[in-house]
Design a protein around this motif. Structure first.
Motif, short mmCIF file in Angstrom:
data_model
loop_
_atom_site.label_atom_id
_atom_site.label_comp_id
_atom_site.label_asym_id
_atom_site.label_seq_id
_atom_site.Cartn_x
_atom_site.Cartn_y
_atom_site.Cartn_z
N ALA A 80 0.84 -1.20 0.00
CA ALA A 80 0.00 0.00 0.00
C ALA A 80 0.86 1.24 0.00
CB ALA A 80 -0.92 0.00 1.22
N ASN B 253 -0.27 8.12 1.77
CA ASN B 253 -0.16 9.56 1.52
C ASN B 253 -0.60 10.32 2.77
OD1 ASN B 253 0.45 8.84 -1.13
ND2 ASN B 253 -1.68 9.08 -1.81
N ASP C 259 -2.50 14.32 1.08
CA ASP C 259 -2.46 14.20 -0.38
C ASP C 259 -1.05 14.19 -0.96
OD1 ASP C 259 -5.30 14.20 -0.46
OD2 ASP C 259 -5.29 16.39 -0.31
N ASP D 285 -4.20 8.91 3.51
CA ASP D 285 -4.89 8.24 2.41
C ASP D 285 -4.07 7.00 2.07
OD1 ASP D 285 -6.28 7.49 0.20
OD2 ASP D 285 -6.13 9.39 -0.85
N VAL E 178 -3.60 3.83 -0.34
CA VAL E 178 -3.94 3.41 -1.70
C VAL E 178 -3.38 2.01 -1.94
CG1 VAL E 178 -3.80 3.94 -4.15
CG2 VAL E 178 -3.87 5.80 -2.47
N THR E 179 -4.25 1.09 -2.34
CA THR E 179 -3.83 -0.28 -2.65
C THR E 179 -4.21 -0.61 -4.09
OG1 THR E 179 -5.95 -1.17 -1.84
CG2 THR E 179 -4.14 -1.03 -0.25
N ARG F 201 -10.30 1.64 -4.05
CA ARG F 201 -9.46 2.66 -4.70
C ARG F 201 -8.60 3.40 -3.69
NH1 ARG F 201 -8.67 1.70 -9.99
NH2 ARG F 201 -10.58 0.82 -10.86
N SER F 202 -9.18 3.75 -2.54
CA SER F 202 -8.42 4.41 -1.49
C SER F 202 -9.20 4.35 -0.19
CB SER F 202 -8.11 5.87 -1.85
OG SER F 202 -9.29 6.64 -1.88
N ILE G 222 -9.46 6.71 3.32
CA ILE G 222 -9.10 7.99 3.92
C ILE G 222 -9.42 7.95 5.41
CG2 ILE G 222 -9.43 10.49 3.88
CD1 ILE G 222 -10.39 10.16 0.97
#
Length: 275
Positions: free
Chosen positions: A133, A136, A139, A206, A208-209, A230-231, A233
């Motif tokens: 993963a 972030n 962002d 965030d 992300v995978t 998708r993400s 948060i």
């Protein structure tokens, strides 16, 4: 005073629940499972987590009280033999309430967005093995993780799974979230900080995978599988959980009793303080 009660379901907890209902009725307390002022849990910390998720949409209008049927639980102020005292105090006084931060988890998939509140933590693992993963912060890319999983905890949850993976304990007066690694693998391709990260309320992370990777996601005691993510948060939630205090029980006393078991009357400990 209106109350609702959840018990763990074992014999002792059910017996204590019946005792509480009887004493509460005698003292003029009203049972109201739909719109309670106080939600009482009898069992362990897991029972209180279940109570929180049952009433999570009403956290702004109620407070929780925990009764532990074994050793003193982290969320439980009361022991099983203290029910008469608790009922008496609930009937005659307004409690002091303390508010603790919650974690907001937004899971964005190809089919839509799911939002959850966590009292303790959010956990992320791969269904098929090693998790990969990108993490972030605000962002901006921060690190690329590879390992068994990631734990994002609240301050109160910092004493749970987070602590077991060497995260820090955070006082719940601090509105923050903590990100901790579960067995990260570090090499030239995948490089992480190697320690937990604490973010304040106005920050977010965030995760992300790969969308094709099925994920095992935990929200406190709830475990779910998600596909096409998708993400994810994570932020400090605007909502807070409230606990009703009918007697003082400071956070660090709670931590000490849960993990150290320090006895204030112990002569050797007193001697060390004097030294």
């Amino acid at each position: 005073m209106k109350y609702a009660l959840l018990d763990r379901g074992d014999r002792l907890s059910r017996e204590l629940a019946e005792q509480f209902h009887t004493m509460a009725k005698e003292r003029g307390l009203t049972r109201d499972d739909q719109a309670p002022d106080i939600v009482l849990s009898i069992g362990g910390d897991g029972t209180l987590l279940q109570a929180f998720h049952r009433y999570r949409d009403h956290v702004d209008s109620l407070a929780f009280v925990g009764v532990h049927t074994g050793h003193l639980g982290f969320y439980a102020d009361w022991q099983k033999d203290e029910l008469p005292e608790l009922v008496e105090l609930m009937a005659k006084m307004e409690p002091t309430t303390v508010s603790y931060p919650l974690l907001r988890v937004e899971i964005i998939t190809d089919s839509g967005t799911n939002v959850y509140l966590a009292l303790n933590e959010f956990t992320l693992k791969s269904v098929e093995g090693t998790l990969v993963a990108q993490l972030n912060i605000n962002d901006e890319p921060f690190e690329m993780f590879r390992g068994d999983g990631i734990v994002v905890s609240t301050p109160t949850g910092s004493t749970g799974y987070n602590k077991s993976v060497n995260g820090s304990i955070i006082h719940p007066s601090l509105e923050a979230l903590q990100i901790a690694e579960i067995a990260s693998i570090n090499n030239r391709v995948y490089r992480t900080l190697g320690s937990s990260i604490i973010l304040p309320k106005h920050h977010h992370c965030d995760i992300v995978t790969a969308p094709e990777e099925p994920l095992a996601i935990g929200i406190d005691h709830l475990v779910m599988q998600f596909d096409e993510v998708r993400s994810i948060i994570c932020t400090v939630a605007d909502e807070k959980v409230r606990f009703a205090r009918y007697r003082p029980f400071p956070f660090w006393n709670r931590v000490r009793e849960a993990f150290i078991g320090f006895d204030q009357n112990d002569s050797s400990a007193s001697w060390k303080r004097k030294k």
